[in-house]
Structures are given as C-alpha cells and as structure tokens.
Design a protein around this motif. Structure first.
Motif, PDB file in Angstrom:
ATOM      1  N   HIS A  57       0.858  -1.192   0.000  1.00 28.77           N
ATOM      2  CA  HIS A  57       0.000   0.000   0.000  1.00 28.77           C
ATOM      3  C   HIS A  57       0.892   1.238   0.000  1.00 28.77           C
ATOM      4  CE1 HIS A  57      -2.860   2.986   0.915  1.00 28.77           C
ATOM      5  NE2 HIS A  57      -3.172   2.667   2.163  1.00 28.77           N
ATOM      6  N   ASP A  58       0.932   1.931  -1.135  1.00 33.35           N
ATOM      7  CA  ASP A  58       1.743   3.148  -1.246  1.00 33.35           C
ATOM      8  C   ASP A  58       0.911   4.255  -1.888  1.00 33.35           C
ATOM      9  OD1 ASP A  58       4.108   4.561  -0.825  1.00 33.35           O
ATOM     10  OD2 ASP A  58       4.847   4.164  -2.843  1.00 33.35           O
ATOM     11  N   ALA A  59      -0.344   4.370  -1.427  1.00 30.20           N
ATOM     12  CA  ALA A  59      -1.290   5.287  -2.069  1.00 30.20           C
ATOM     13  C   ALA A  59      -1.548   6.548  -1.257  1.00 30.20           C
ATOM     14  CB  ALA A  59      -2.612   4.556  -2.330  1.00 30.20           C
ATOM     15  N   TYR A  60      -0.621   6.876  -0.333  1.00 33.32           N
ATOM     16  CA  TYR A  60      -0.802   8.119   0.433  1.00 33.32           C
ATOM     17  C   TYR A  60      -0.326   9.328  -0.355  1.00 33.32           C
ATOM     18  CZ  TYR A  60      -0.741  11.501   4.216  1.00 33.32           C
ATOM     19  OH  TYR A  60      -0.986  12.606   4.991  1.00 33.32           O
ATOM     20  N   ASN A  61       0.735   9.134  -1.132  1.00 38.22           N
ATOM     21  CA  ASN A  61       1.311  10.269  -1.871  1.00 38.22           C
ATOM     22  C   ASN A  61       2.064   9.715  -3.066  1.00 38.22           C
ATOM     23  OD1 ASN A  61       1.916  12.853  -2.519  1.00 38.22           O
ATOM     24  ND2 ASN A  61       3.298  13.239  -0.804  1.00 38.22           N
ATOM     25  N   ALA A  62       2.258  10.550  -4.091  1.00 38.82           N
ATOM     26  CA  ALA A  62       2.968  10.072  -5.276  1.00 38.82           C
ATOM     27  C   ALA A  62       3.565  11.232  -6.055  1.00 38.82           C
ATOM     28  CB  ALA A  62       2.035   9.272  -6.185  1.00 38.82           C
ATOM     29  N   ASN A  63       4.771  11.023  -6.539  1.00 38.65           N
ATOM     30  CA  ASN A  63       5.422  11.915  -7.486  1.00 38.65           C
ATOM     31  C   ASN A  63       6.346  11.051  -8.330  1.00 38.65           C
ATOM     32  OD1 ASN A  63       8.062  11.757  -6.092  1.00 38.65           O
ATOM     33  ND2 ASN A  63       7.019  12.952  -4.504  1.00 38.65           N
ATOM     34  N   PRO A  64       6.922  11.575  -9.391  1.00 34.04           N
ATOM     35  CA  PRO A  64       7.724  10.715 -10.271  1.00 34.04           C
ATOM     36  C   PRO A  64       8.860   9.979  -9.562  1.00 34.04           C
ATOM     37  CG  PRO A  64       7.179  12.744 -11.400  1.00 34.04           C
ATOM     38  CD  PRO A  64       6.713  12.918  -9.992  1.00 34.04           C
ATOM     39  N   ALA A  65       9.564  10.646  -8.656  1.00 32.44           N
ATOM     40  CA  ALA A  65      10.688  10.003  -7.974  1.00 32.44           C
ATOM     41  C   ALA A  65      10.212   8.856  -7.091  1.00 32.44           C
ATOM     42  CB  ALA A  65      11.456  11.024  -7.146  1.00 32.44           C
ATOM     43  N   SER A  66       9.141   9.057  -6.350  1.00 32.12           N
ATOM     44  CA  SER A  66       8.655   7.984  -5.477  1.00 32.12           C
ATOM     45  C   SER A  66       8.039   6.852  -6.291  1.00 32.12           C
ATOM     46  CB  SER A  66       7.643   8.529  -4.456  1.00 32.12           C
ATOM     47  OG  SER A  66       6.455   8.966  -5.080  1.00 32.12           O
ATOM     48  N   PHE A  67       7.462   7.174  -7.457  1.00 28.65           N
ATOM     49  CA  PHE A  67       6.953   6.112  -8.334  1.00 28.65           C
ATOM     50  C   PHE A  67       8.100   5.230  -8.816  1.00 28.65           C
ATOM     51  CE2 PHE A  67       2.440   7.052  -9.513  1.00 28.65           C
ATOM     52  CZ  PHE A  67       2.041   5.749  -9.723  1.00 28.65           C
ATOM     53  N   ARG A  68       9.189   5.848  -9.240  1.00 30.08           N
ATOM     54  CA  ARG A  68      10.333   5.063  -9.719  1.00 30.08           C
ATOM     55  C   ARG A  68      10.891   4.185  -8.601  1.00 30.08           C
ATOM     56  NH1 ARG A  68      11.316  10.053 -12.481  1.00 30.08           N
ATOM     57  NH2 ARG A  68      12.716  10.758 -10.826  1.00 30.08           N
ATOM     58  N   ALA A  69      10.995   4.741  -7.401  1.00 28.13           N
ATOM     59  CA  ALA A  69      11.503   3.958  -6.266  1.00 28.13           C
ATOM     60  C   ALA A  69      10.579   2.782  -5.958  1.00 28.13           C
ATOM     61  CB  ALA A  69      11.650   4.860  -5.040  1.00 28.13           C
ATOM     62  N   ALA A  70       9.283   3.006  -6.036  1.00 28.38           N
ATOM     63  CA  ALA A  70       8.330   1.929  -5.755  1.00 28.38           C
ATOM     64  C   ALA A  70       8.402   0.838  -6.818  1.00 28.38           C
ATOM     65  CB  ALA A  70       6.912   2.510  -5.680  1.00 28.38           C
TER      66      ALA A  70
END
Length: 447
Positions: free
Chosen positions: A331-344
């Motif tokens: 569950h990683d749906a609290y926040n998102a930006n391109p950098a955190s998407f790539r890390a996920a």
C-alpha cells in the motif's frame, strides 16, 4: 526559567492590538469543534473558510480569548487583533522558539520527509525530552501547532517542513531557526506551485538560509542540486549522505528479504548494520539521511542503530499488507510523485516474476503532468510485468508501458480477482486524491 508568553507579548511581536485584559497563552485552538473552556481561539481565514464565522460559538464554549483580524464590538473576552491571524500563528511560535534553549532540527525535501522524520523520531526518543512533528503537521499551521506543544520538559525539537511554493520554507524557517537542517532532495513534486523543478530546488534550499550560521546542514550528495546547496551553506558544518562511498554516510549494502530489508551504512566512525520491516533501497537512503542527521546532533551509533531497527512502515507509504490472494501487497497510495513512483517500481521488481502495478494519478504536476506520467510508464518497462491504471492522468502511464487503463475504480475491481494468482505481487500507488485506498481495502485479507 521557562515562562509561557502572554497575549501582550504576542501583540508586541505581531504588531497587533490587545483589547481587554492580558492573560497567559496556554492552549491554542483553531477549531471550535475541539475547543475546550479556557483555550485561546484563533480565527483563521482561508480561500474556502473563515473562522470568524464561529467566534460566537468559541465564546459560548468558554474561550479564554480570541485572536481576530477584525475587532468584535462588545466582546466579552480579551481579543488580540492581528492583520493576518494565520501569520500570527508563526509569530507566536517564534516567541516560543526564542524561549527554547534546546536543540532544533528541521528537515525538508520532495520525497521521503515523513518517513525520514519517523526514523529520526525513533532515534531521538531514546533520549528524554523530544518534541516532534506528528502526522502531516508540516505547513504554516501545523508547524506552529508543534511549537505550541512545547514545555519546559523538552530538550530537542524535530520539525518536518513542507511546502507547495517558494518562500513557504523560508517562512517556517524564519520562526523555527534550526541548529541542524536536513535537505533530503528536490524532485518533481508540487511543481505547479513551485513553477518547475528549478523552483523546487530553490524553495527547498530555503531551509539552508534559515539554519543557524554556526549550525550544520545535512545534504544529499547524489542530488543534482548538491553543489548549489553546498555553496549556499557557506561556513555551516556540512555532513553528506548518499549511495556512494564519497558521502560521509553512505549505503554500503542493501537487500530486500521476506520480512523487510537489511542494509549496512558506512558512518564517519564505523559501519552500522540494520534489519527492519521496511521495503526498498530508497528507504535505506532515507535511513542514511537520518543517521547523518542524528550523528551531527551528537547521537551515538548504538542509539542510531537501535532507533532505525525500531522503525515501522508508515500507513500508506510502502506499507506491506496481508492480502486475500496470498501474494505480496504493498500500500503506497498516500502520496505520489515521479521520484517515489520510480523507487516503488524498483521495489516491486524485486518481489517476483508476476508483478502488477495499480497506478493512480500524481497530483500537482502542472503543465508537465502528462510527460511526467508517461516517463513513469517508460521507466517501468522491462522491470515489472503488468500495469493497470485508473484516473485521467495515469492513462499516460499505462499507454507508455503497454498496460491496461480503466475508467473507474469499480471497473478495475471487477476485473481484478481473475488477474491475481497466489504468487502475484501487487503495488498500489497514486496520490491520495486518486482514492486507491479502496483497491487496497478490497485486496486486504479479512480476519
């Protein structure tokens, strides 16, 4: 000796006018629903609300005084009149900061602020007297509210500073005045308000100027803006963190495992190994940032290791969840930006051969939103097996990857059971406004 400020102190510092008797400022309230008798009610004005409409309710519930922008006629309680009550919160926080003799540490960045602050909280709370940001109280209302919890028992203050535009960190720093600041990174997040990535770098860098001239700054040596921030720091002490050995605190090794991950950090005075229930190399980099900050603050390596080992995943931030289908669910749906998407995506890549990313929109990316969503889809190619997307902007993710887009969460949920096998690893990620918690709840194991 510690003493609470008075309304007159607040008036003097904020160029305001006190009408009525002076009194000590103890508990502040900005919401009449939670106000208790004796609280000082601050009437905030915003784009969609005006706390002045609730002044009669506050007085009826026993407010000890009110802070307003327009004086009330025949007010039965003392009232402090300020030109801007929202700024007034920061003014009062500044008074408390002036009276605090302990250590102040502040951190900011585009990605990883809350997780890193949680790590530092675990480290610092091993010593007595910590006051730390709670929840998402990191803006011009939340940071003052953290200061309002200050007592004579506190010896260290840890603050998370957030911003959506330039000059916001500068304002928070102006009254918090940290001895040590941590600048995690600058990435494509809230670019709409900052006016692009260059504006993000400038805005995040404002924390450096707010840091005490004889204090210290912790910088990410891997960030493209590192040299700029290093120059900006001037004569302040610099401690660096990063992926490579030329950083003062570096990530020497990392491995995901069935219970989380394990890693080793190279520290200025020796190596430090940690095992914790947290996924992702990017989180280990955040741990390096926390370790560098704690080391600069004078914390022992033993306490740093113990604090990091006690870290638990933040809800909705790379949080492992027990699934009904038997495979991994993140569950990683609290926040998102391109950098955190790539890390996920990098984390999902390590979780097996059958991987599914359920992607929602990234908010507040401005004119570059379509391109930045498309880049996430391109990045995922060759790393994971499937992408399902839902949301207006996330169509670009699935199109670039070659995935499947759904018009609604309901449509996606209807198709999902037939897609999942016991070995399927699922990552659910998007900005909170995407509402993807509903997908996680549908997949969560029900005891």
């Amino acid at each position: 000796m510690w003493s609470d400020p008075t309304l007159q102190n607040w008036a003097d510092a904020g160029a305001g006018e006190l009408i009525g008797d002076d009194r000590v400022v103890t508990t502040i309230s900005t919401d009449t629903r939670s106000l208790e008798a004796g609280d000082i009610y601050v009437a905030l004005k915003g784009q969609y609300f005006d706390g002045h409409h609730y002044l009669s309710t506050a007085i009826h519930k026993g407010a000890g005084a009110v802070v307003v922008q327009d004086a009330l006629p025949d007010c039965p309680v003392p009232q402090l009149v300020l030109s801007d009550t929202r700024k007034g919160l920061g003014v009062l926080a500044g008074i408390l900061r002036d009276r605090f003799a302990g250590q102040v540490i502040a951190l900011t960045g585009s990605v990883g602020k809350t997780s890193t602050r949680a790590m530092l909280t675990e480290i610092f709370k091993l010593q007595p007297g910590l006051l730390a940001t709670e929840g998402n109280f990191n803006n011009d209302i939340g940071v003052p509210k953290t200061w309002f919890r200050l007592t004579d028992q506190h010896q260290r203050v840890l603050l998370e500073l957030g911003a959506n535009a330039q000059q916001e960190i500068a304002w928070l720093g102006s009254f918090s005045r940290p001895h040590i600041s941590l600048l995690l990174n600058a990435a494509e997040a809230h670019t709409e308000g900052f006016g692009g990535l260059e504006g993000v770098r400038q805005g995040k860098g404002e924390i450096i100027d707010a840091t005490h001239s004889e204090g210290g700054v912790v910088l990410n040596k891997d960030d493209p803006a590192y040299n700029r921030w290093l120059k900006q720091a001037g004569d302040r002490k610099i401690v660096t963190f990063g992926r490579h050995s030329d950083a003062d605190v570096c990530l020497l090794s990392f491995k995901n495992n069935s219970h989380g991950s394990e890693y080793t950090l190279g520290m200025p005075d020796g190596d430090l190994s940690v095992s914790w229930p947290v996924l992702g190399k990017h989180m280990a980099i955040n741990a390096a940032a926390a370790a560098a900050t704690a080391w600069l603050a004078g914390v022992s390596a033993l306490d740093i290791a113990q604090g990091l080992s006690a870290m638990q995943p933040e809800p909705g931030r790379m949080e492992p969840v027990d699934s009904m289908h038997g495979g991994a669910l993140i569950h990683d749906a609290y926040n998102a930006n391109p950098a955190s998407f790539r890390a996920a995506i990098d984390v999902l890549e390590d979780l097996g051969e059958d991987t599914l990313l359920i992607a929602g929109d990234m908010a507040e990316l401005g004119d570059e939103s379509a391109n930045l969503h498309r880049e996430v889809g391109l990045y995922a190619r060759g790393k994971i097996q499937h992408i399902w997307s839902v949301g207006k902007e996330s169509l670009q993710i699935s199109d670039a990857f070659g995935g499947h887009h759904f018009e609604s969460i309901e449509e996606l949920l209807a198709m999902l059971p037939a897609k999942l096998e016991t070995e399927t690893a699922v990552l659910v990620k998007g900005s909170r406004s995407s509402g993807l918690e509903r997908v996680v709840d549908a997949l969560r194991r029900k005891d």
